[in-house]
Design an enzyme around this catalytic site. Structure first.
Site, PDB file in Angstrom:
ATOM      1  N   ARG A   1      69.143  11.103  31.919  1.00 51.23           N
ATOM      2  CA  ARG A   1      69.555  12.151  30.984  1.00 51.23           C
ATOM      3  C   ARG A   1      70.055  11.426  29.747  1.00 51.23           C
ATOM      4  O   ARG A   1      70.779  10.438  29.847  1.00 51.23           O
ATOM      5  CB  ARG A   1      70.673  13.000  31.592  1.00 51.23           C
ATOM      6  CG  ARG A   1      70.243  13.694  32.894  1.00 51.23           C
ATOM      7  CD  ARG A   1      71.171  14.808  33.258  1.00 51.23           C
ATOM      8  NE  ARG A   1      70.905  15.301  34.597  1.00 51.23           N
ATOM      9  CZ  ARG A   1      69.951  16.193  34.896  1.00 51.23           C
ATOM     10  NH1 ARG A   1      69.169  16.661  33.947  1.00 51.23           N
ATOM     11  NH2 ARG A   1      69.783  16.601  36.146  1.00 51.23           N
TER      12      ARG A   1
ATOM     13  N   ASP B   1      64.488  23.500  39.667  1.00 47.22           N
ATOM     14  CA  ASP B   1      65.223  24.754  39.428  1.00 47.22           C
ATOM     15  C   ASP B   1      64.306  25.962  39.169  1.00 47.22           C
ATOM     16  O   ASP B   1      64.739  27.099  39.289  1.00 47.22           O
ATOM     17  CB  ASP B   1      66.170  24.603  38.233  1.00 47.22           C
ATOM     18  CG  ASP B   1      67.149  23.454  38.418  1.00 47.22           C
ATOM     19  OD1 ASP B   1      67.371  23.055  39.571  1.00 47.22           O
ATOM     20  OD2 ASP B   1      67.676  22.959  37.404  1.00 47.22           O
TER      21      ASP B   1
ATOM     22  N   ARG C   1      66.461  17.549  46.119  1.00 47.03           N
ATOM     23  CA  ARG C   1      65.603  16.990  45.067  1.00 47.03           C
ATOM     24  C   ARG C   1      64.706  15.852  45.563  1.00 47.03           C
ATOM     25  O   ARG C   1      63.806  15.415  44.866  1.00 47.03           O
ATOM     26  CB  ARG C   1      66.497  16.478  43.934  1.00 47.03           C
ATOM     27  CG  ARG C   1      65.988  16.841  42.583  1.00 47.03           C
ATOM     28  CD  ARG C   1      67.047  16.772  41.551  1.00 47.03           C
ATOM     29  NE  ARG C   1      67.450  15.429  41.211  1.00 47.03           N
ATOM     30  CZ  ARG C   1      68.445  15.149  40.367  1.00 47.03           C
ATOM     31  NH1 ARG C   1      69.132  16.122  39.812  1.00 47.03           N
ATOM     32  NH2 ARG C   1      68.762  13.918  40.083  1.00 47.03           N
TER      33      ARG C   1
ATOM     34  N   GLY D   1      66.453  15.552  35.515  1.00 46.43           N
ATOM     35  CA  GLY D   1      66.488  15.451  36.983  1.00 46.43           C
ATOM     36  C   GLY D   1      65.087  15.232  37.522  1.00 46.43           C
ATOM     37  O   GLY D   1      64.157  15.935  37.141  1.00 46.43           O
TER      38      GLY D   1
HETATM   39  O1  F6P Z   1      67.970  20.277  37.041  1.00 42.37           O
HETATM   40  C1  F6P Z   1      67.800  19.713  38.291  1.00 42.37           C
HETATM   41  C2  F6P Z   1      69.118  19.535  38.979  1.00 42.37           C
HETATM   42  O2  F6P Z   1      68.885  18.965  40.260  1.00 42.37           O
HETATM   43  C3  F6P Z   1      69.963  20.812  39.121  1.00 42.37           C
HETATM   44  O3  F6P Z   1      69.545  21.624  40.181  1.00 42.37           O
HETATM   45  C4  F6P Z   1      71.346  20.243  39.299  1.00 42.37           C
HETATM   46  O4  F6P Z   1      72.331  21.162  38.860  1.00 42.37           O
HETATM   47  C5  F6P Z   1      71.322  19.026  38.418  1.00 42.37           C
HETATM   48  O5  F6P Z   1      69.960  18.652  38.255  1.00 42.37           O
HETATM   49  C6  F6P Z   1      72.093  17.845  38.951  1.00 42.37           C
HETATM   50  O6  F6P Z   1      72.047  16.826  38.018  1.00 42.37           O
HETATM   51  P1  F6P Z   1      72.526  15.341  38.292  1.00 42.37           P
HETATM   52  O7  F6P Z   1      71.547  14.724  39.243  1.00 42.37           O
HETATM   53  O8  F6P Z   1      72.507  14.707  36.957  1.00 42.37           O
HETATM   54  O9  F6P Z   1      73.875  15.443  38.919  1.00 42.37           O
END
Ligand code: F6P
Length: 375
Positions: free
Chosen positions: A75, A137, A282, A14
């Site tokens: 990811r 996080d 984010r 993330g």
């Molecule tokens: O690890 C960072 C984060 O923003 C978490 O707070 C959240 O659960 C996750 O990534 C969301 O991931 P994605 O953007 O892959 O849905």
């Protein structure tokens, strides 16, 4: 120890505001030390696809103020497989890259540790890795802060201040859900900064029924009180065991029941409203602190690679006493440490399972404050 001559930088998992500051500082410091610096796109995915290019000062000149990451992120679940990591090592060897700075969170740094595992490398080209903690996080062990946390907290506070205006105008209860995966840090800290009435976080280990009881009790206590502002703000971490829509349904039913018995509440004040902040948390321009943090941690990480250090994470902690086998203070910055990466990941597990003293302290400190909030 041989120092690195050609390094790669990647951002993974993330994205977090301030990652660009780390990329910029890593590139500029690396170049100033005479190393060649490659920017690898989209994290481990770009590494596997060999999507990378040498970075020049002009490439990083304008990125400091931008949110997200100029290198892109992804990811990459396949990276758990040994043969996939073999392919990544082959790409790095072909490119002559002998050091990698990985900017990311728990999963990304675990990937880095496996990538540079001497048993997996065998007779292959040596590889040094240095981690830089970046995740909104704040769930990584052995660092006070990860890049992105401060900006995310400020984003939540700004959003909740706005919600509080409309909540007060309508005498309403709001449940605001914030990101944080399995970690309640953002929910706890922003609840304090916002002056919220309740924070729900997974580390408390409460079952759904207890959570519903706690919200109902909080709402009823505040509504019976003499406070002028009759709004109720509850901040819920996304990792809490009950989904927010189910929570709303259960709480509303109980509040209606209570109002029916007491007969003292109008419709608008009974029903809760829900705001899920989601990925808004984010994004955005990094705060001054995140720009500094990203720059300082990357400076330390790249200097460590240049000096031939590996398997560490650049960490942000006040000058404290830590055993030498776990952590050494960076000669380049008194607030930055080079911490054993395996120890970081072990402590991260403890933090998330609530076992570490820090996890217990966080939950305990919040509970003390929460008790005072509802006096
Ligand atoms: O690890 C960072 C984060 O923003 C978490 O707070 C959240 O659960 C996750 O990534 C969301 O991931 P994605 O953007 O892959 O849905």
């Amino acid at each position: 120890m041989d120092g690195c001559k050609r390094i790669g930088i990647l951002t993974s998992g993330g994205d977090a505001p301030g990652m660009n500051a780390a990329v910029r500082a890593g590139a500029l410091v690396g170049m100033s030390l005479g190393m060649e610096v490659f920017g690898i796109e989209r994290g481990y995915r770009g590494l596997l696809d060999d999507v990378m290019a040498p970075l020049k000062p002009a490439d990083v000149a304008q990125i400091l103020r931008e949110g997200g990451t100029c290198l892109g992120s992804a990811r990459c679940k396949e990276f758990h497989q040994r043969e996939v990591r073999d392919r990544a090592r082959a790409v790095l060897a072909k490119r002559g890259i002998d050091g990698l700075m990985v900017i990311g969170g728990n999963g990304s740094l675990t990937g880095a540790l496996h990538l540079a595992n001497p048993e997996e490398i065998g007779d292959g080209a040596p590889l040094k890795i240095l981690g830089v903690p970046a995740s909104i996080d704040n769930d990584l062990g052995l660092t006070g802060f990860s890049i992105g946390v401060d900006t995310a907290m400020n984003t939540i506070v700004e959003a909740c201040d706005k919600i509080a205006d409309t909540a007060t105008a309508h005498d309403r209860t709001f449940i605001v859900e914030v990101m944080g995966r399995d970690c309640g840090y953002l929910a706890m800290t922003s609840a304090i900064a916002v002056g919220a009435d309740l924070a729900l976080f997974p580390e408390a280990g409460k079952d759904p029924q207890k959570i519903v009881d706690q919200i109902v009790e909080t709402v009823l206590t505040i509504r019976k009180g003499t406070r002028k502002a009759r709004r109720v703000i509850i901040i819920k971490a996304e990792g809490v065991s009950i989904p927010v829509d189910q929570l709303k349904t259960a709480v509303d039913a109980r509040l209606r029941e209570a109002a029916g018995v007491a007969g003292d509440a109008e419709e608008g004040s009974i029903e809760t409203r829900v705001t899920v902040l989601g990925h808004v948390v984010r994004g955005g321009r990094p705060s001054a602190f995140d720009r500094l943090l990203g720059s300082r941690l990357a400076n330390v990480a790249v200097r460590a690679l240049h000096a031939g250090t590996s398997h560490k994470m650049a960490s942000w902690m006040p000058p404290v006493d830590l055993p030498e086998e776990i952590a050494a203070r960076s000669p380049a910055d008194p607030y930055c440490w080079l911490v054993d990466l395996a120890a970081v990941l072990a402590e991260t597990e403890n933090l998330l399972s609530g076992k570490s003293p820090l996890a217990r302290w966080r939950a305990g400190a919040f509970n003390d404050i929460e008790d005072a909030l509802l006096l």
